[in-house]
Each structure stands twice: as structure tokens, then as C-alpha cells.
Scaffold this active site. Sequence first.
Site, PDB file in Angstrom:
ATOM      1  N   TYR A 199      12.382  52.829   5.936  1.00  0.00           N
ATOM      2  CA  TYR A 199      11.880  51.636   5.796  1.00  0.00           C
ATOM      3  C   TYR A 199      10.118  51.686   6.317  1.00  0.00           C
ATOM      4  O   TYR A 199       9.387  51.234   5.268  1.00  0.00           O
ATOM      5  CB  TYR A 199      12.376  50.579   7.019  1.00  0.00           C
ATOM      6  CG  TYR A 199      11.549  49.258   6.642  1.00  0.00           C
ATOM      7  CD1 TYR A 199      12.000  48.474   5.399  1.00  0.00           C
ATOM      8  CD2 TYR A 199      11.094  48.591   7.652  1.00  0.00           C
ATOM      9  CE1 TYR A 199      10.933  47.282   4.971  1.00  0.00           C
ATOM     10  CE2 TYR A 199      10.491  47.711   7.404  1.00  0.00           C
ATOM     11  CZ  TYR A 199      10.826  47.275   6.121  1.00  0.00           C
ATOM     12  OH  TYR A 199      10.828  45.524   6.374  1.00  0.00           O
ATOM     13  N   SER A 231       4.409  45.410   5.683  1.00  0.00           N
ATOM     14  CA  SER A 231       5.250  45.224   6.955  1.00  0.00           C
ATOM     15  C   SER A 231       4.423  45.512   8.043  1.00  0.00           C
ATOM     16  O   SER A 231       3.761  46.809   8.136  1.00  0.00           O
ATOM     17  CB  SER A 231       6.617  45.845   7.114  1.00  0.00           C
ATOM     18  OG  SER A 231       7.578  45.830   8.109  1.00  0.00           O
TER      19      SER A 231
END
Length: 261
Positions: free
Chosen positions: A155, A142
Amino acid sequence: MDLTGRTALITGASSGIGAAFADALAARGAHLILVARREDRLTALADTLRARHGNDAHVLVADLGLPGAGAALLAETRRLGLDVDVLVNNAGFGSHGDVADTDPDRLTGQIQLNITALTDLTRAYLPDMVGRGRGAIVNVASAAAYQPVPHMAVYSATKAYVLSFTEALWAETRNTGVRVLALSPGATETEFFDIAGESARVGRQQTAAAVVARAMRALDRPSGPGSVVSGLPNIVTAATVGFLPRRLSLLVTERLARGRN
């Protein structure tokens, strides 16, 4: 990258980036192993891709957030006699909120799926690829992997692991014929925000197909990079964040991450 007659296993294949990978790989002649929890979605996708491309498409229902799920998936593909030539570790999820206020089981689940399952599956299928002298592994990281993200602390930390792990793996395998790539998208038009919440949405969204196209271009380069970022704003951010003072970077990221609350 010629994938005619090869077999690609995609996790989190029922929608979004996973489904886009399935379509792109099938268009290049790959047979598919589609893995996710939602059998109805997988079956519908498999039927669509068979009709569109004429490839085999196996549906395997699995919750990779459970301990031992990686080993179970390896055992099932071996039972079916399926050799995996391309592995796309796409399954993952995030949540938006402060660590102190988040269900601890939800945090543990993110670590299990985003880190443990990805590592287990990479280790499971990599040795056969190395033995054959060909193959590819794509681990979906990401844009959040490039800096800590307050309010999405776990995350972003899991995706930093994915990025670091994959780049190291690229160096380990670069003379084996196996291509390894970390793909770091930013905000993408997927169901990610249905789980993480709309407050986690930052920046302009890309389509899943555009993100996958970026990865495929990188895989087409015989001596391609170990990681790519998708989307120009994300590329610029990833390239510049390391030059900012750490405290300033955190303050800016924290403001962006809480801006939609």
C-alpha cells in the site's frame, strides 16, 4: 476555481473522500460522473446531490480493479457524450499484514487499482484537458507515501508511486492550464479501515470533508503546489521524515504500524 457547468468524474465516489469530493464539486456548480462498484450507494448519493445542488449526476458502475477498466470507462463517457473537466482518482484500498502472509491476489489487486487504473484514467482524460487549455486532476495519495510502511508495504509503495507520478505530471502540465494535485491524507473517517483492518489505524482521524477542503484550497491557487498533505501532524511527519536516518525511520514506522496488533 470556477466549476460552473463543468463535469467532474470521481472514482471511489460511493463513500468517504470520494463522496465528499462529489459534494464539494457539486457545490461549486460542477456536474458529476460518479464511479464505483456499489450501484445502490452511487444512486443514493446522486439523488441527494441533485436535490441539494441541482446538478446533473451520472452513475457509472465499474470495478476499476479489473484490467482494462480505465479504457472501458473512457469509452462509456465518450458514448454518453460527456467531456471530463475534472478527474478525481480516489479509488484505492490497502491491507495490513506482512507480505509473506498476504494473499498474492490481494497484493496484485492493490497495484492494479492504486497504480494501474489511476495511471490509465489520467492518461485517458488528460489530452482533452490539455487541448482545451483547462481542467484539473486530483490523485489521492496518502501520508504513507512519504516513507516505506512495514506491514503495509505494498500500500505505501503504491501511494509513493501516486505521489511521484503526480508531482512529475504537475511539472509537465504547469503551462497548459491544467491543474494537477496529489492529495495525501492521513487517517480519515472512511471505510478504508473496514478493508485494511483496525490494526492499520494510526493517529488522529480527520473527516473526509476536511481532507477535501484542503485539496480545494490548493486548487483555488492559480500557481498552486503539485502536492499537499492534509492534517498538521501529517504535514510535520512528511516534512521531517526525510531528515531521519533511513534505518531509524523504518524502525519507528514499523513500530507504529504494528502497534495495534
